[in-house]
Design a protein around this motif. Structure first.
Motif, PDB file in Angstrom:
ATOM      1  N   ARG A 159       0.810  -1.218   0.000  1.00 12.23           N
ATOM      2  CA  ARG A 159       0.000   0.000   0.000  1.00 12.23           C
ATOM      3  C   ARG A 159       0.845   1.270   0.000  1.00 12.23           C
ATOM      4  NH1 ARG A 159      -4.640   1.566   4.427  1.00 12.23           N
ATOM      5  NH2 ARG A 159      -5.925   0.195   3.151  1.00 12.23           N
ATOM      6  N   GLN A 160       1.833   1.367   0.876  1.00 13.12           N
ATOM      7  CA  GLN A 160       2.640   2.582   0.946  1.00 13.12           C
ATOM      8  C   GLN A 160       3.423   2.815  -0.341  1.00 13.12           C
ATOM      9  OE1 GLN A 160       2.677   4.772   3.724  1.00 13.12           O
ATOM     10  NE2 GLN A 160       0.911   3.525   4.238  1.00 13.12           N
ATOM     11  N   TYR A 161       3.924   1.740  -0.943  1.00 15.46           N
ATOM     12  CA  TYR A 161       4.643   1.879  -2.207  1.00 15.46           C
ATOM     13  C   TYR A 161       3.687   2.172  -3.356  1.00 15.46           C
ATOM     14  CZ  TYR A 161       8.982   0.352  -0.065  1.00 15.46           C
ATOM     15  OH  TYR A 161      10.120   0.292   0.719  1.00 15.46           O
ATOM     16  N   PHE A 162       2.458   1.661  -3.265  1.00 16.42           N
ATOM     17  CA  PHE A 162       1.440   1.994  -4.265  1.00 16.42           C
ATOM     18  C   PHE A 162       1.187   3.495  -4.271  1.00 16.42           C
ATOM     19  CE2 PHE A 162      -2.921   3.015  -5.312  1.00 16.42           C
ATOM     20  CZ  PHE A 162      -3.128   2.347  -6.511  1.00 16.42           C
ATOM     21  N   ILE A 163       1.057   4.091  -3.079  1.00 12.96           N
ATOM     22  CA  ILE A 163       0.800   5.528  -2.994  1.00 12.96           C
ATOM     23  C   ILE A 163       2.016   6.311  -3.471  1.00 12.96           C
ATOM     24  CG2 ILE A 163       0.318   7.422  -1.406  1.00 12.96           C
ATOM     25  CD1 ILE A 163      -1.357   5.524   0.236  1.00 12.96           C
ATOM     26  N   GLY A 164       3.219   5.809  -3.154  1.00  9.74           N
ATOM     27  CA  GLY A 164       4.427   6.464  -3.661  1.00  9.74           C
ATOM     28  C   GLY A 164       4.473   6.451  -5.173  1.00  9.74           C
ATOM     29  N   ALA A 165       4.142   5.304  -5.773  1.00  4.25           N
ATOM     30  CA  ALA A 165       4.118   5.205  -7.236  1.00  4.25           C
ATOM     31  C   ALA A 165       3.057   6.119  -7.818  1.00  4.25           C
ATOM     32  CB  ALA A 165       3.861   3.760  -7.658  1.00  4.25           C
TER      33      ALA A 165
END
Length: 240
Positions: A159-165
């Motif tokens: 989730r956190q990397y999804f938002i970063g992307a």
């Protein structure tokens, strides 16, 4: 552009809400900001100003999620979104206003339909096509609907990397759109000054959204997202 009292009151509500939602969910700030600005400024002007403000806000999101930015994984999708956004924004500048409004409504309905599809339908080999399409529809209508989310979801990120992307991809897409709109005369000095004045709001709302993201469950996210979508669709139906 002159910002009268109703416009300023709406900005005081819609802008922080859009920035907070975008930070909490990773996507979707345009679903609040575009209809709000279009309601008081007109469809084309609202889409253009939303692109500028969302581009600036994505800088704040990059700072907030700086530890979870999958630069290499998001590079291909970001490039495809930029190319599509340039094409779509160019079409929006010359298209009749009712066409733009109609496209926004189509994207809302497509988002609702896609929400019921399983995540496995987003295949990595289609990510580039989906990303280009999302950029085109975002440039034309102000919102990418489900396509950008599906493209990024195909990367299988936490989730956190999804938002970063999403922050990386959205920033580049919004900057591309804002550049086209500025060249066409839809953005000027007053809009740039407004974006600068809203920097503290962007930072505060982004940090609050990140805190919500860390606490809210999937049910809470769904309620927030589809409430915004319902309001967006209602405004467009009244306008058309």
């Amino acid at each position: 552009m002159v910002f009268d009292m109703p416009t300023m009151l709406l900005l005081l509500v819609a802008v922080p809400a859009a920035f907070m939602f975008s930070s909490a969910a990773g996507l979707g700030g345009s679903l609040i900001l575009v209809p709000a600005l279009a309601a008081v400024l007109g469809t084309k002007e609202g889409v253009a100003l939303a692109a500028l403000l969302l581009a600036a806000n994505n800088l704040a999101k990059l700072g907030a999620y700086r530890k979870t930015l999958p630069l290499r994984a998001a590079a291909m999708i970001a490039l495809a979104v930029m190319l599509g956004a340039a094409v779509g924004a160019g079409l929006m500048v010359t298209a009749p206003t009712n066409w733009v409004t109609g496209m926004v409504l189509v994207m809302i309905l497509a988002t609702f339909a896609t929400d019921f599809l399983p995540a496995s339908t987003a295949k990595k080999r289609w990510a580039g096509i989906l990303a280009f399409s999302s950029g085109t529809t975002s440039g034309f209508s102000g919102t990418s609907g489900p396509l950008k989310g599906i493209a990024i979801r195909s990367l299988d990120l936490q989730r956190q990397y999804f938002i970063g992307a999403a922050a990386i991809v959205s920033l580049l897409g919004d900057v591309t759109k804002a550049s086209v709109f500025a060249h066409a005369g839809l953005l000027g000095r007053s809009e740039l000054m407004l974006a600068a004045l809203l920097v503290p709001v962007m930072i505060g709302a982004t940090l609050l959204g990140r805190s919500i993201n860390q606490r809210v469950g999937e049910r809470g996210y769904a309620v927030l997202f589809w409430t915004a979508m319902a309001g967006y669709s209602g405004r467009l139906l009244v306008a058309t």
